[in-house]
Design a protein around this motif. Structure first.
Motif, PDB file in Angstrom:
ATOM      1  N   GLY A 145      -8.101  20.182  11.223  1.00  0.00           N
ATOM      2  CA  GLY A 145      -9.144  21.194  11.116  1.00  0.00           C
ATOM      3  C   GLY A 145      -9.778  21.332   9.758  1.00  0.00           C
ATOM      4  N   TYR A 146      -9.446  20.422   8.824  1.00  0.00           N
ATOM      5  CA  TYR A 146     -10.041  20.486   7.489  1.00  0.00           C
ATOM      6  C   TYR A 146     -11.363  19.718   7.469  1.00  0.00           C
ATOM      7  CZ  TYR A 146      -5.383  22.072   6.162  1.00  0.00           C
ATOM      8  OH  TYR A 146      -4.214  22.765   6.077  1.00  0.00           O
ATOM      9  N   ASN A 147     -12.375  20.298   6.838  1.00  0.00           N
ATOM     10  CA  ASN A 147     -13.700  19.675   6.795  1.00  0.00           C
ATOM     11  C   ASN A 147     -13.776  18.627   5.689  1.00  0.00           C
ATOM     12  OD1 ASN A 147     -14.673  21.345   8.887  1.00  0.00           O
ATOM     13  ND2 ASN A 147     -14.988  23.014   7.421  1.00  0.00           N
ATOM     14  N   ILE A 148     -13.035  17.554   5.881  1.00  0.00           N
ATOM     15  CA  ILE A 148     -12.908  16.525   4.849  1.00  0.00           C
ATOM     16  C   ILE A 148     -14.229  15.801   4.587  1.00  0.00           C
ATOM     17  CG2 ILE A 148     -11.678  14.453   4.145  1.00  0.00           C
ATOM     18  CD1 ILE A 148     -10.000  17.040   4.369  1.00  0.00           C
ATOM     19  N   LYS A 149     -14.889  15.374   5.632  1.00  0.00           N
ATOM     20  CA  LYS A 149     -16.118  14.602   5.474  1.00  0.00           C
ATOM     21  C   LYS A 149     -17.191  15.400   4.745  1.00  0.00           C
ATOM     22  CE  LYS A 149     -15.320  11.673   9.511  1.00  0.00           C
ATOM     23  NZ  LYS A 149     -15.811  11.272  10.848  1.00  0.00           N
ATOM     24  N   GLU A 209       0.834  -1.195   0.000  1.00  0.00           N
ATOM     25  CA  GLU A 209       0.000   0.000   0.000  1.00  0.00           C
ATOM     26  C   GLU A 209       0.875   1.253   0.000  1.00  0.00           C
ATOM     27  OE1 GLU A 209      -3.716   1.909   2.588  1.00  0.00           O
ATOM     28  OE2 GLU A 209      -2.793   0.008   3.178  1.00  0.00           O
ATOM     29  N   PRO A 210       0.615   2.193  -0.898  1.00  0.00           N
ATOM     30  CA  PRO A 210       1.444   3.402  -0.969  1.00  0.00           C
ATOM     31  C   PRO A 210       1.184   4.348   0.195  1.00  0.00           C
ATOM     32  CG  PRO A 210      -0.408   3.601  -2.457  1.00  0.00           C
ATOM     33  CD  PRO A 210      -0.454   2.196  -1.909  1.00  0.00           C
ATOM     34  N   ILE A 211       2.071   5.311   0.356  1.00  0.00           N
ATOM     35  CA  ILE A 211       1.921   6.339   1.380  1.00  0.00           C
ATOM     36  C   ILE A 211       1.798   7.688   0.682  1.00  0.00           C
ATOM     37  CG2 ILE A 211       2.974   7.470   3.380  1.00  0.00           C
ATOM     38  CD1 ILE A 211       4.414   4.879   3.975  1.00  0.00           C
ATOM     39  N   TYR A 212       0.894   8.532   1.163  1.00  0.00           N
ATOM     40  CA  TYR A 212       0.635   9.838   0.570  1.00  0.00           C
ATOM     41  C   TYR A 212       1.175  10.948   1.465  1.00  0.00           C
ATOM     42  CZ  TYR A 212      -2.488   7.381  -2.625  1.00  0.00           C
ATOM     43  OH  TYR A 212      -3.000   6.527  -3.581  1.00  0.00           O
ATOM     44  N   TYR A 213       1.660  12.012   0.828  1.00  0.00           N
ATOM     45  CA  TYR A 213       2.205  13.163   1.554  1.00  0.00           C
ATOM     46  C   TYR A 213       1.568  14.429   0.994  1.00  0.00           C
ATOM     47  CZ  TYR A 213       5.789   9.842   3.038  1.00  0.00           C
ATOM     48  OH  TYR A 213       6.447   8.753   3.559  1.00  0.00           O
ATOM     49  N   PHE A 214       0.964  15.206   1.874  1.00  0.00           N
ATOM     50  CA  PHE A 214       0.293  16.439   1.477  1.00  0.00           C
ATOM     51  C   PHE A 214       1.031  17.638   2.067  1.00  0.00           C
ATOM     52  CE2 PHE A 214      -3.479  19.356   2.479  1.00  0.00           C
ATOM     53  CZ  PHE A 214      -3.329  20.060   1.290  1.00  0.00           C
ATOM     54  N   PHE A 215       1.475  18.542   1.183  1.00  0.00           N
ATOM     55  CA  PHE A 215       2.221  19.728   1.602  1.00  0.00           C
ATOM     56  C   PHE A 215       1.451  20.995   1.249  1.00  0.00           C
ATOM     57  CE2 PHE A 215       5.390  16.467   0.962  1.00  0.00           C
ATOM     58  CZ  PHE A 215       6.347  16.692   1.938  1.00  0.00           C
ATOM     59  N   ILE A 216       1.535  21.986   2.130  1.00  0.00           N
ATOM     60  CA  ILE A 216       1.074  23.340   1.831  1.00  0.00           C
ATOM     61  C   ILE A 216       2.248  24.272   2.069  1.00  0.00           C
ATOM     62  CG2 ILE A 216      -0.456  25.238   2.497  1.00  0.00           C
ATOM     63  CD1 ILE A 216      -2.603  23.270   3.144  1.00  0.00           C
ATOM     64  N   GLU A 217       2.641  25.002   1.007  1.00  0.00           N
ATOM     65  CA  GLU A 217       3.813  25.889   1.072  1.00  0.00           C
ATOM     66  C   GLU A 217       5.028  25.138   1.625  1.00  0.00           C
ATOM     67  OE1 GLU A 217       3.775  28.594  -0.400  1.00  0.00           O
ATOM     68  OE2 GLU A 217       1.626  28.970  -0.621  1.00  0.00           O
ATOM     69  N   ASN A 218       5.213  23.901   1.137  1.00  0.00           N
ATOM     70  CA  ASN A 218       6.345  23.038   1.494  1.00  0.00           C
ATOM     71  C   ASN A 218       6.325  22.562   2.943  1.00  0.00           C
ATOM     72  OD1 ASN A 218       8.508  21.720   0.205  1.00  0.00           O
ATOM     73  ND2 ASN A 218      10.001  23.008   1.248  1.00  0.00           N
ATOM     74  N   ASN A 219       5.231  22.801   3.646  1.00  0.00           N
ATOM     75  CA  ASN A 219       5.075  22.285   5.008  1.00  0.00           C
ATOM     76  C   ASN A 219       4.227  21.020   4.966  1.00  0.00           C
ATOM     77  OD1 ASN A 219       6.452  24.424   6.433  1.00  0.00           O
ATOM     78  ND2 ASN A 219       4.686  25.722   5.936  1.00  0.00           N
ATOM     79  N   LEU A 220       4.725  19.948   5.562  1.00  0.00           N
ATOM     80  CA  LEU A 220       4.017  18.675   5.557  1.00  0.00           C
ATOM     81  C   LEU A 220       2.782  18.764   6.453  1.00  0.00           C
ATOM     82  CD1 LEU A 220       3.948  15.736   4.631  1.00  0.00           C
ATOM     83  CD2 LEU A 220       5.432  15.152   6.559  1.00  0.00           C
ATOM     84  N   ILE A 221       1.617  18.608   5.854  1.00  0.00           N
ATOM     85  CA  ILE A 221       0.352  18.712   6.584  1.00  0.00           C
ATOM     86  C   ILE A 221      -0.145  17.337   7.017  1.00  0.00           C
ATOM     87  CG2 ILE A 221      -2.052  19.479   6.448  1.00  0.00           C
ATOM     88  CD1 ILE A 221       0.052  21.714   6.483  1.00  0.00           C
ATOM     89  N   ALA A 222      -0.054  16.374   6.136  1.00  0.00           N
ATOM     90  CA  ALA A 222      -0.524  15.024   6.456  1.00  0.00           C
ATOM     91  C   ALA A 222       0.246  14.001   5.641  1.00  0.00           C
ATOM     92  CB  ALA A 222      -2.021  14.896   6.173  1.00  0.00           C
ATOM     93  N   SER A 223       0.522  12.877   6.262  1.00  0.00           N
ATOM     94  CA  SER A 223       1.166  11.776   5.551  1.00  0.00           C
ATOM     95  C   SER A 223       0.647  10.471   6.123  1.00  0.00           C
ATOM     96  CB  SER A 223       2.695  11.835   5.703  1.00  0.00           C
ATOM     97  OG  SER A 223       3.070  11.681   7.049  1.00  0.00           O
ATOM     98  N   ILE A 262      -5.423   8.848   6.142  1.00  0.00           N
ATOM     99  CA  ILE A 262      -5.152  10.250   5.834  1.00  0.00           C
ATOM    100  C   ILE A 262      -6.375  11.143   6.049  1.00  0.00           C
ATOM    101  CG2 ILE A 262      -5.715  10.245   3.357  1.00  0.00           C
ATOM    102  CD1 ILE A 262      -3.125  11.898   2.955  1.00  0.00           C
ATOM    103  N   GLU A 263      -7.566  10.582   5.858  1.00  0.00           N
ATOM    104  CA  GLU A 263      -8.791  11.352   6.090  1.00  0.00           C
ATOM    105  C   GLU A 263      -8.851  11.815   7.543  1.00  0.00           C
ATOM    106  OE1 GLU A 263     -13.659  10.751   6.079  1.00  0.00           O
ATOM    107  OE2 GLU A 263     -12.376   9.290   5.072  1.00  0.00           O
ATOM    108  N   GLY A 264      -8.587  10.893   8.469  1.00  0.00           N
ATOM    109  CA  GLY A 264      -8.608  11.239   9.887  1.00  0.00           C
ATOM    110  C   GLY A 264      -7.531  12.246  10.253  1.00  0.00           C
ATOM    111  N   ASP A 265      -6.366  12.123   9.647  1.00  0.00           N
ATOM    112  CA  ASP A 265      -5.271  13.046   9.932  1.00  0.00           C
ATOM    113  C   ASP A 265      -5.625  14.466   9.501  1.00  0.00           C
ATOM    114  OD1 ASP A 265      -3.868  10.979  10.939  1.00  0.00           O
ATOM    115  OD2 ASP A 265      -2.309  10.917   9.409  1.00  0.00           O
ATOM    116  N   LEU A 266      -6.258  14.588   8.337  1.00  0.00           N
ATOM    117  CA  LEU A 266      -6.644  15.904   7.852  1.00  0.00           C
ATOM    118  C   LEU A 266      -7.773  16.494   8.688  1.00  0.00           C
ATOM    119  CD1 LEU A 266      -6.471  15.319   3.986  1.00  0.00           C
ATOM    120  CD2 LEU A 266      -4.959  16.747   5.354  1.00  0.00           C
ATOM    121  N   GLU A 267      -8.680  15.653   9.154  1.00  0.00           N
ATOM    122  CA  GLU A 267      -9.757  16.122  10.031  1.00  0.00           C
ATOM    123  C   GLU A 267      -9.175  16.703  11.323  1.00  0.00           C
ATOM    124  OE1 GLU A 267     -13.075  16.336  10.003  1.00  0.00           O
ATOM    125  OE2 GLU A 267     -13.511  15.466   8.045  1.00  0.00           O
TER     126      GLU A 267
END
Length: 220
Positions: A191-195, A163-177, A183-188
């Motif tokens: 403070g992101y309204n993922i659901k 299973e692969p791993i995903y990395y999400f960056f905003i302005e080169n800052n790692l937000i979730a991996s 990853i859905e839970g990590d983004l929640e």
């Protein structure tokens, strides 16, 4: 001296009979481009089922800012970009000037990035407005075994996709991996309204294309 690449003639016969990359005959430049500690000899390699490559065939690709295109293969298992030079299988050095690779026929981008101390290659799924989504492909080698009795069978070694791993960056800052199921839970938690977005847009967190849409919609 600026490193220059040039294409050699690629015949329609087997690629192993040709060179993928032409490099000027300067030892300093040669060592900068080629990882000389990673010469690969596959003549005596034991048969392994499956494939360690992103694409099994060599593909015409654009590397960094160099204007010429070369034929390469990305070995996921060894995390190396391979090409043939003078009959030898070689790997590109992991340097900033060679850090972005575009597989032309597949419109696929591979980037070299250091994440958590690991300088490796990642698929770039999205990069826009300071947001970047990377996907780390994983392949492991399951070793074969010899049968222990007449009721058993020999089993070859084989490459298995993990299973692969995903990395999400905003302005080169790692937000979730994480892996997709987490990853859905990590983004929640960030403070992101993922659901809410997933429900409204009818997206699935398990699909790359939907994940790209999600990243593009977050706090837009």
């Amino acid at each position: 001296m600026k490193i220059t690449f040039f294409m050699l003639f690629i015949a329609n016969t087997a690629f192993s009979q040709t060179d993928a990359l032409g490099i000027i005959s300067n030892d300093a430049n040669y060592s900068r481009v080629i990882n000389q500690n990673n010469l690969v000899d596959k003549k005596n390699e034991v048969k392994i089922e499956g494939s360690p490559y992103l694409f099994n065939e060599y593909n015409l690709s654009k590397i960094g800012d160099y204007k010429d295109e070369i034929n390469i293969k990305y070995n996921i298992f060894s995390d190396e970009v391979e090409f043939v030079k003078n009959g030898q299988l070689l790997a590109l050095n992991k340097t900033p000037d060679l850090s972005k690779i575009r597989f032309i026929n597949y419109n696929t981008i591979l980037v070299l990035k250091e994440i958590n101390g690991n300088n490796g290659y990642y698929l770039e799924l999205f990069n826009n407005n300071g947001r970047q989504l990377l996907k780390k492909l994983k392949i492991r080698l399951e070793k074969g075994r010899t049968s222990q009795n007449s009721y058993d069978l020999d089993r070859n070694s084989r490459y298995i996709e993990d299973e692969p791993i995903y990395y999400f960056f905003i302005e080169n800052n790692l937000i979730a991996s994480n892996k997709l199921k987490k990853i859905e839970g990590d983004l929640e938690k960030k403070g992101y309204n993922i659901k809410e977005i997933l429900k409204k847009e009818k997206l699935s967190i398990k699909k790359d294309q939907d994940l790209i849409k999600l990243i593009n919609l977050i706090n837009k």
